[in-house]
Design an enzyme around this catalytic site. Structure first.
Site, short mmCIF file in Angstrom:
data_model
loop_
_atom_site.label_atom_id
_atom_site.label_comp_id
_atom_site.label_asym_id
_atom_site.label_seq_id
_atom_site.Cartn_x
_atom_site.Cartn_y
_atom_site.Cartn_z
CG MET A 158 -3.64 2.16 -1.51
SD MET A 158 -2.38 3.46 -1.53
CE MET A 158 -3.28 4.85 -0.83
CG HIS A 159 -6.92 4.84 -4.61
ND1 HIS A 159 -6.62 5.83 -3.69
CD2 HIS A 159 -5.77 4.64 -5.32
CE1 HIS A 159 -5.36 6.19 -3.84
NE2 HIS A 159 -4.82 5.50 -4.82
CG ASP B 220 -1.04 -1.23 -3.12
OD1 ASP B 220 -1.01 -0.01 -2.88
OD2 ASP B 220 -1.51 -1.69 -4.17
#
EC number: 2.7.1.17
Length: 488
Positions: A80-81, A239
């Site tokens: 992520m991110h 995830d």
């Protein structure tokens, strides 16, 4: 021909692709790695082209082992991110900036100077955080204006892979809620926040449901990897959310969450309403099932043990280290370990805090110090669980990751958290969850609750043992963060 679905998880260390039949059995799987770049201290980047090459190689490897099987869908998951900035030709302008990158402190301050912290938490579920994608975008605008001027879209890692596979730039709520500007009330981009920051909302892709079809596999990609052209590619999930689906964790059972002990330590607790922690000490994200989840992160969990082993005991295996730790006693004879080796996420949100061993004496042994590492990570996760439990209490945690394979660490965790831990028979991770989402996406199962019936049943159960010493040690542990600020 037997129908199967493919799941792919674009992780930080590498990509994993699996083929799963419609009864949930893994037919084949493979992994491919790629490098991590650290151009400056605190910076972490990866080349999106490395992701693509590794992913296509992994998909090709899987399809070569699918004789007699027919793929009917592909589901996505990933770290992520991260930020992948694309120009008008759909090409990455620069290397992707990752989730654990810490360069964006000034951008975080700019966001919170523009939007009050409490308002940001109420709207998005989280304060501005250095690892999130939105501060990365502001950093790009400030530090690399020529790159920013070329921007057409910014994508999250798994969504970039989906774009390469289908030509369609889209995202879904579980990953998008880790960007920093998704309005949880309607699961769409918060244009008020973006307008206040003078950012064009068109830079962000459309948000579709996690089980929606993001697009169809492009013919040239299909030919390279051996999958059918036009194969439905399902949006999938970040995830942690995808891994939770692989464990059967949903917003319909609020008593059960998960505890992952990988490089980081993650506690995942489902909730049915978007109620954030008022101080933003843990994350509130959308879950892929239409609900929400609380997420707390200890950045260096298994990473602390790996650092300890690589630095002080490189000749020992992890199994040997665990055997050594058992020679000590609960409380590690007074040694405390603060696992802030990478800064800390929950509950401190402090990229500058650092780790420490405390109370060492000539009488202490390697067994005490090793056990202190295991206990220090456990205490850190206890801090996380106390914040989450006030909003989304859970009574069971499914324990996964490399650390969950150690019986001593599982028992320490259970005792410190005072929570029942369940080690699943099979831990298949985010790629498996992506495959389950793909099954629902193409109608194999009408919803996730029905799909969960094919998941493997629970296995080893670890019950917490009452240990008053750990309660005392935890109180001492909580003093360390503030006490050590003065010596950074």
């Amino acid at each position: 021909m037997t129908d199967i679905v493919v799941g792919i998880d674009l992780g930080t260390g590498g990509v994993r692709a699996i083929a799963v039949d419609l009864q949930g059995k893994i037919i084949t799987q493979t992994t491919r790695s790629y490098p991590l770049c650290t151009p400056q201290p605190g910076w972490t980047e990866q080349n999106p082209s490395d992701w693509v090459e590794a992913s296509l190689d992994a998909l090709f490897d899987v399809t070569q082992q699918l004789e007699g099987h027919r793929a009917i869908a592909l589901g996505l998951s990933g770290q992520m991110h991260g930020m992948v900035p694309l120009n008008g030709d759909g090409k990455a302008i620069r290397a992707a900036i990752l989730w654990n990158d810490q360069r964006t402190g000034e951008a975080v301050a700019e966001i919170e100077a523009t939007i009050p912290r409490q308002e940001l938490i109420q709207r998005t579920g989280n304060p501005a955080i250095t690892g999130f994608q939105l501060p990365k975008l502001l950093w790009l605008r400030s530090e690399e204006p020529q790159a920013y001027a070329q921007l057409w879209q910014i994508l999250l890692p798994k969504d970039y892979l989906g774009y390469v596979l289908t030509g369609e730039p889209v995202t879904e709520p579980s990953d998008a809620s880790g960007v920093g500007c998704l309005k949880l009330a309607n699961r769409q981009w918060d244009t008020d926040i973006l307008d206040a920051l003078n950012i064009d909302p068109a830079l962000f892709p459309p948000v579709i449901e996690s089980t929606a079809i993001a697009g169809q596999l492009r013919s040239e990609i299909a030919a390279r990897v051996g999958l059918p052209a036009g194969l439905p590619v399902v949006a999938g999930g970040g995830d942690n959310a995808a891994a939770a689906i692989g464990l059967g964790i949903s917003s319909s059972n609020l008593n059960r969450g998960s505890l992952s002990i990988g490089t980081s330590g993650v506690i995942f607790a489902p909730c049915d309403r978007p109620v954030p922690d008022p101080e933003g000490r843990v994350h509130l994200f959308c879950h892929v099932d239409g609900g929400y989840h609380q997420l707390g992160v200890t950045l260096a969990a298994g990473g602390s043990l790996r650092w300890y082993r690589d630095t002080f005991a490189p000749h020992l295996s992890y199994t040997e280290l665990m055997e050594i730790a058992e020679r000590s006693e609960p409380g590690a004879r007074g040694v405390l370990f603060l696992p802030h080796l990478s800064g800390e996420r929950s509950p401190h949100l402090d990229p500058n805090t650092r780790g420490a061993f405390v109370n060492l004496s000539l009488a202490h042994t390697q067994a005490d110090i090793t056990r202190a590492v295991l206990e220090g990570v456990s205490f850190s996760l206890r801090e996380v669980l106390e914040v989450i439990g006030a909003i989304a209490p859970v009574h069971q945690l499914l324990a996964t990751g490399g650390g969950a394979r150690s019986h001593i660490w599982l028992q320490i965790l259970s005792n410190v958290l005072q929570t029942e831990l369940i080690a699943p028979k099979a831990e298949e991770g985010a790629a498996y969850g992506a495959a389950i989402l793909a099954m629902v996406g193409v109608g194999v199962y009408p919803n996730l609750e029905v799909a969960f019936k094919i998941l493997p049943q629970d296995s080893h159960v670890v019950q917490p043992q009452a240990n008053l010493l750990y309660e005392t040690e935890f109180k001492r542990y909580k003093l360390l963060y503030d006490a050590l600020k003065a010596v950074r």
